[in-house]
Design a protein around this motif. Structure first.
Motif, mmCIF file in Angstrom:
data_model
loop_
_atom_site.group_PDB
_atom_site.id
_atom_site.type_symbol
_atom_site.label_atom_id
_atom_site.label_comp_id
_atom_site.label_asym_id
_atom_site.label_seq_id
_atom_site.Cartn_x
_atom_site.Cartn_y
_atom_site.Cartn_z
ATOM 1 N N GLY A 140 3.244 -7.245 0.307
ATOM 2 C CA GLY A 140 4.145 -7.928 1.619
ATOM 3 C C GLY A 140 5.439 -8.206 1.492
ATOM 4 N N GLN B 234 1.585 12.171 0.049
ATOM 5 C CA GLN B 234 2.365 11.122 -0.858
ATOM 6 C C GLN B 234 1.349 10.013 -1.054
ATOM 7 O OE1 GLN B 234 6.314 10.818 -0.777
ATOM 8 N NE2 GLN B 234 6.452 8.543 -1.022
ATOM 9 N N GLY C 236 4.470 6.111 -10.166
ATOM 10 C CA GLY C 236 5.650 5.570 -9.763
ATOM 11 C C GLY C 236 5.726 4.441 -10.417
ATOM 12 N N LYS D 112 10.167 1.953 -11.483
ATOM 13 C CA LYS D 112 10.742 0.597 -10.871
ATOM 14 C C LYS D 112 9.699 -0.212 -10.240
ATOM 15 C CE LYS D 112 13.186 2.625 -7.132
ATOM 16 N NZ LYS D 112 14.167 2.950 -6.373
ATOM 17 N N ASN E 107 0.509 4.405 -7.564
ATOM 18 C CA ASN E 107 1.543 3.612 -6.869
ATOM 19 C C ASN E 107 2.727 4.558 -6.532
ATOM 20 O OD1 ASN E 107 3.205 1.165 -6.223
ATOM 21 N ND2 ASN E 107 4.457 2.081 -7.739
HETATM 22 P P1 NAD Z 1 9.766 1.022 -5.282
HETATM 23 O O1 NAD Z 1 10.469 1.978 -4.108
HETATM 24 O O2 NAD Z 1 10.889 -0.002 -5.702
HETATM 25 O O3 NAD Z 1 9.288 1.663 -6.259
HETATM 26 C C1 NAD Z 1 8.540 3.135 -5.954
HETATM 27 C C2 NAD Z 1 8.277 3.724 -7.204
HETATM 28 O O4 NAD Z 1 7.454 4.881 -6.907
HETATM 29 C C3 NAD Z 1 9.457 4.019 -8.036
HETATM 30 O O5 NAD Z 1 9.167 4.110 -9.451
HETATM 31 C C4 NAD Z 1 9.828 5.571 -7.614
HETATM 32 O O6 NAD Z 1 10.603 6.134 -8.510
HETATM 33 C C5 NAD Z 1 8.340 5.947 -7.574
HETATM 34 N N1 NAD Z 1 8.298 7.118 -6.629
HETATM 35 C C6 NAD Z 1 8.761 7.201 -5.109
HETATM 36 N N2 NAD Z 1 8.274 8.443 -4.857
HETATM 37 C C7 NAD Z 1 7.600 9.132 -5.625
HETATM 38 C C8 NAD Z 1 7.193 10.547 -5.766
HETATM 39 N N3 NAD Z 1 7.028 11.150 -4.762
HETATM 40 N N4 NAD Z 1 6.711 10.887 -6.896
HETATM 41 C C9 NAD Z 1 6.555 9.962 -7.861
HETATM 42 N N5 NAD Z 1 7.004 8.793 -8.189
HETATM 43 C C10 NAD Z 1 7.733 8.473 -6.731
HETATM 44 O O7 NAD Z 1 8.751 0.336 -4.303
HETATM 45 P P2 NAD Z 1 7.952 -1.195 -4.507
HETATM 46 O O8 NAD Z 1 8.655 -2.064 -3.857
HETATM 47 O O9 NAD Z 1 7.720 -1.077 -6.093
HETATM 48 O O10 NAD Z 1 6.483 -0.650 -3.994
HETATM 49 C C11 NAD Z 1 5.516 -0.059 -4.314
HETATM 50 C C12 NAD Z 1 4.730 0.330 -3.219
HETATM 51 O O11 NAD Z 1 4.494 -0.455 -2.233
HETATM 52 C C13 NAD Z 1 5.566 1.286 -2.176
HETATM 53 O O12 NAD Z 1 4.715 2.245 -1.949
HETATM 54 C C14 NAD Z 1 5.979 0.407 -1.005
HETATM 55 O O13 NAD Z 1 6.029 1.150 0.000
HETATM 56 C C15 NAD Z 1 4.609 -0.602 -0.898
HETATM 57 N N6 NAD Z 1 4.914 -1.919 -0.526
HETATM 58 C C16 NAD Z 1 5.744 -2.625 -0.995
HETATM 59 C C17 NAD Z 1 6.088 -3.829 -0.584
HETATM 60 C C18 NAD Z 1 7.021 -5.079 -1.150
HETATM 61 O O14 NAD Z 1 6.740 -6.072 -0.975
HETATM 62 N N7 NAD Z 1 7.908 -4.502 -2.239
HETATM 63 C C19 NAD Z 1 5.485 -4.118 0.724
HETATM 64 C C20 NAD Z 1 4.600 -3.252 1.340
HETATM 65 C C21 NAD Z 1 4.475 -1.924 0.429
#
Ligand code: NAD
Length: 264
Positions: A189, A116, A14, A17, A93
Motif C-alpha cells: 500500500g 500485464q 519485475g 527495482k 511482480n
Molecule cells: P516499480 O514500478 O518500482 O517496479 C516495477 C518493476 O516491474 C520494475 O522492475 C519494472 O522494470 C518491472 N516491470 C514493469 N513493467 C514490466 C513489464 N511489462 N514486463 C516486465 N517487467 C516490468 O513498482 P513497485 O513499487 O516495486 O511495485 C511493485 C508492484 O506493486 C507494482 O505492480 C505496483 O503497482 C504495485 N503496488 C505498489 C505499491 C507501493 O506501495 N509501492 C502500492 C500498491 C501497488
C-alpha cells in the motif's frame, strides 16, 4: 528460523527495482538460485552485480521479458526450460498501470492491463506449476495492491484487474493445496518505491498541494506515520516463500503500516 529454501530455484519477475528487486536479493541471501526478469538487460545486470557483490551463494540469471506481451513470455519460458532450471518458487511482480478513471480508460488500456496483471500470471503458472505438482512442493506469490481490498480513486485498471487476479489465485490455491503448493497475494500500500513516488507526484499536481503539504496529509493516514521500505515488504514475501509457511495459502497479506481501514 531455517527457511528450508536453500538450493531451490525462484523466478522473480519485475525484479529490476523496487519491491521485486528486494525480494530477489533477499531470496538470494537465503541461498536460493534466483532467476530475475525485467524489460531491460542493463537494469538486470545491475541487480545481478549487486547480488554478486553481496557474496550470495548462487549467481543470479537474468532474462529480458515484457510481461505484457505474450510472445515475450513464451520466449522467457523457453529460455528458462532450455537453461535446465526447475522453478519451485514463482514470484509474480510487474509494473502498475497508469492512473485513469473508469470512464477515461480506453479499451486498449483495459486489454493491456489484463495482459500485464492477469494473463501474465496465468501464463507463467501454466508453464511452471506442473513441475511443482510433480515435486509436491511449490510457492506462488503475487504482488498485488491494497486496492483489491479498498479500491484507490483514479486507479481504475489496477483496482479492477488485480481483483480478478486475486480471485483467480484464490481458486488456484484450492486446486494446488493437495500438492503442497501454496498460493498467496502480498498487497503493498505504502512502500517507498519509484511507483509510489510517481503516483504521489501525479496526485500532488492535481491537488495543487506542495510536496510538504501532500506528504504530511498522506502520512497522517498511516498509523505507522511513515512509508515502508522494499526490504520490510520482501521480509514477509520471503517468509511466505519458505518451508515453514506451509499452512498459509489462499491469503492476501497487506503491507501498508496499518493504513487499510477494513478489518479483513
Ligand atoms: P516499480 O514500478 O518500482 O517496479 C516495477 C518493476 O516491474 C520494475 O522492475 C519494472 O522494470 C518491472 N516491470 C514493469 N513493467 C514490466 C513489464 N511489462 N514486463 C516486465 N517487467 C516490468 O513498482 P513497485 O513499487 O516495486 O511495485 C511493485 C508492484 O506493486 C507494482 O505492480 C505496483 O503497482 C504495485 N503496488 C505498489 C505499491 C507501493 O506501495 N509501492 C502500492 C500498491 C501497488
Amino acid at each position: 528460523m531455517d527457511l528450508q529454501i536453500r538450493g531451490k530455484t525462484a523466478l522473480v519477475t519485475g525484479a529490476s527495482k523496487g519491491i521485486g528487486k528486494a525480494i530477489a536479493l533477499d531470496l538470494a541471501r537465503e541461498g536460493v538460485r534466483v532467476l530475475v526478469c525485467a524489460r531491460s538487460q542493463n537494469a538486470l545486470d545491475e541487480v545481478i552485480a549487486e547480488s554478486k557483490a553481496a557474496g550470495h551463494e548462487y549467481q543470479m540469471s537474468g532474462f529480458v521479458c515484457d510481461l505484457s506481451d505474450r510472445s515475450s513470455r513464451e520466449t522467457l519460458i523457453s529460455q528458462i526450460r532450455e537453461s535446465g532450471h526447475v522453478v519451485s518458487i514463482l514470484v509474480h511482480n510487474v509494473g502498475g498501470p497508469s492512473p485513469t478513471s473508469v470512464m477515461d480508460t480506453h479499451m486498449a488500456a483495459w486489454a493491456q492491463g489484463f495482459d500485464q496483471l492477469f494473463q501474465s500470471v496465468v501464463h507463467l503458472n501454466q508453464a511452471f506449476v506442473p513441475d511443482m505438482q510433480e515435486a509436491k512442493w511449490g510457492r506462488i506469490l503475487c504482488v498485488t495492491s491494497i486496492s483489491v481490498l479498498e479500491p484507490i480513486a483514479g486507479l481504475a485498471v489496477s483496482n479492477s484487474i488485480r481483483s480478478a487476479t486475486t480471485a483467480m489465485l484464490k481458486t488456484l490455491s484450492d486446486e494446488l493445496a493437495p500438492y503442497g503448493i501454496t498460493v498467496n497475494c502480498v498487497a503493498p500500500g505504502t512502500i517507498a518505491t519509484d511507483r509510489l513516488n510517481n503516483l504521489m507526484q501525479a496526485r500532488m499536481q492535481k491537488s495543487g498541494q506542495t510536496q510538504a503539504e501532500y506528504e504530511a496529509e498522506y502520512l497522517k493516514a498511516i498509523p505507522m506515520g511513515r512509508l515502508g521500505t522494499p526490504q520490510e515488504f520482501s521480509a514477509v514475501a520471503v517468509f511466505l516463500a519458505s518451508g515453514p509457511a506451509s499452512y498459509v495459502t489462499g491469503s492476501t497479506i497487506t503491507l501498508d503500516g496499518g493504513k487499510r481501514r477494513s478489518t479483513y
